[in-house]
Write an enzyme that holds these catalytic residues in place. Structure first.
Site, PDB file in Angstrom:
ATOM      1  N   GLY A  29       0.825  -1.212   0.000  1.00  0.00           N
ATOM      2  CA  GLY A  29       0.000   0.000   0.000  1.00  0.00           C
ATOM      3  C   GLY A  29       0.851   1.250   0.000  1.00  0.00           C
ATOM      4  O   GLY A  29       2.051   1.198  -0.275  1.00  0.00           O
ATOM      5  N   ASN A  30       0.230   2.376   0.280  1.00  0.00           N
ATOM      6  CA  ASN A  30       0.956   3.644   0.340  1.00  0.00           C
ATOM      7  C   ASN A  30       0.314   4.534   1.403  1.00  0.00           C
ATOM      8  O   ASN A  30      -0.692   4.172   2.001  1.00  0.00           O
ATOM      9  CB  ASN A  30       0.967   4.315  -1.036  1.00  0.00           C
ATOM     10  CG  ASN A  30      -0.433   4.616  -1.524  1.00  0.00           C
ATOM     11  OD1 ASN A  30      -1.107   5.494  -1.008  1.00  0.00           O
ATOM     12  ND2 ASN A  30      -0.893   3.850  -2.518  1.00  0.00           N
ATOM     13  N   ARG A  31       0.900   5.698   1.622  1.00  0.00           N
ATOM     14  CA  ARG A  31       0.499   6.527   2.765  1.00  0.00           C
ATOM     15  C   ARG A  31      -0.614   7.520   2.460  1.00  0.00           C
ATOM     16  O   ARG A  31      -0.905   8.381   3.273  1.00  0.00           O
ATOM     17  CB  ARG A  31       1.725   7.268   3.303  1.00  0.00           C
ATOM     18  CG  ARG A  31       2.713   6.339   3.995  1.00  0.00           C
ATOM     19  CD  ARG A  31       3.969   7.098   4.415  1.00  0.00           C
ATOM     20  NE  ARG A  31       3.679   8.218   5.285  1.00  0.00           N
ATOM     21  CZ  ARG A  31       4.467   9.277   5.427  1.00  0.00           C
ATOM     22  NH1 ARG A  31       5.582   9.370   4.731  1.00  0.00           N
ATOM     23  NH2 ARG A  31       4.121  10.253   6.246  1.00  0.00           N
TER      24      ARG A  31
END
Ligand code: C5P
Length: 227
Positions: A29-31
């Site tokens: 995933g990412n932030r």
């Protein structure tokens, strides 16, 4: 600009970040919190637009902040689901804003069962490339439809930032590109943001900073000018 300047305009905004499963309990995933995209949806609705917010893993808390009778939320998880939803939802849209952070790659295979340390050794996760959704949307856009992309960059300096952004805008064929300078402490999860806006053909369309809602207002001003 006046509050009703987007009256009747059909808008689709993607926001949040995709999650690409590795096994039943893990993902890549990412932030991205989805706050900037959610603010774009809220600002468009406040100005009279009919909005579809395609939400990739945005928290209930962030979504609750932007509830509005003219905002319909469609939830997705992976890049493939986001692609399908965007293709479907944008077919009748006047403006498509692709603010979601999309994983460029996904695991080639998703394990049916949780990966364990039992057999020993360190697992290697083979990746395959995801489609560039905004580039595909821009290449299939209907006449009169405006496509807006985002670029989160961690540049060495300001001139590199804009040069890289202009190449990206050209490559993806988007009408406007919103350039976000991000870093370990900047951009993600924060209530504030700072962006540069590239207008049609890479023209400088100004910059904006402050709350994500204030930045959203400036972005819609630039979109309204380009329509
Ligand atoms: O290439 P980069 O990821 O920096 O491009 C960012 C822009 O492209 C954003 O608008 C993002 O939503 C979009 N994007 C996409 N599909 C991908 C990767 C990025 O639509 N696979």
């Amino acid at each position: 600009l006046t509050p009703g300047d987007l009256a009747g305009v059909r808008v689709v905004v993607s926001a949040g970040g995709t999650r690409e499963p590795i096994d039943p309990v893990r993902f890549l995933g990412n932030r991205s919190s989805g706050r900037q995209g959610a603010a774009l949806a809220a600002e468009a609705a406040a100005r009279g637009a009919e909005v579809t917010l395609v939400s990739a893993n945005i928290s209930g808390e962030v979504l609750a902040e932007v509830r509005h009778p003219s905002i319909r939320v469609v939830s997705v998880g992976t890049a493939a689901e986001l692609s399908e939803a965007m293709t479907h939802e944008s077919s009748l849209a006047d403006v498509v804003v692709m603010a979601a952070a999309v994983a460029d790659y996904r695991p080639a295979a998703v394990s049916e069962r949780k990966l364990t340390k039992e057999g020993g050794g360190i697992p290697a996760i083979e990746l395959v490339e995801n489609e560039d959704i905004v580039a595909a949307l821009a290449s299939q856009r209907r006449s009169g439809q405006l496509v807006v992309g985002f670029a989160a960059e961690t540049p060495e300096d300001a001139s590199e930032l804009l040069a890289r952004a202009r190449r990206k805008q050209h490559r993806k064929r988007v009408d406007l590109l919103i350039v976000n300078e991000v870093g370990w402490e900047r951009g993600f999860e924060s209530p504030e943001n700072a962006v540069h806006i590239l207008g049609p053909n890479g023209a400088d369309a100004g910059s904006a900073s402050g709350s994500k809602r204030a930045v959203a207002a400036a972005i819609w001003d630039a979109i309204a000018r380009a329509r």
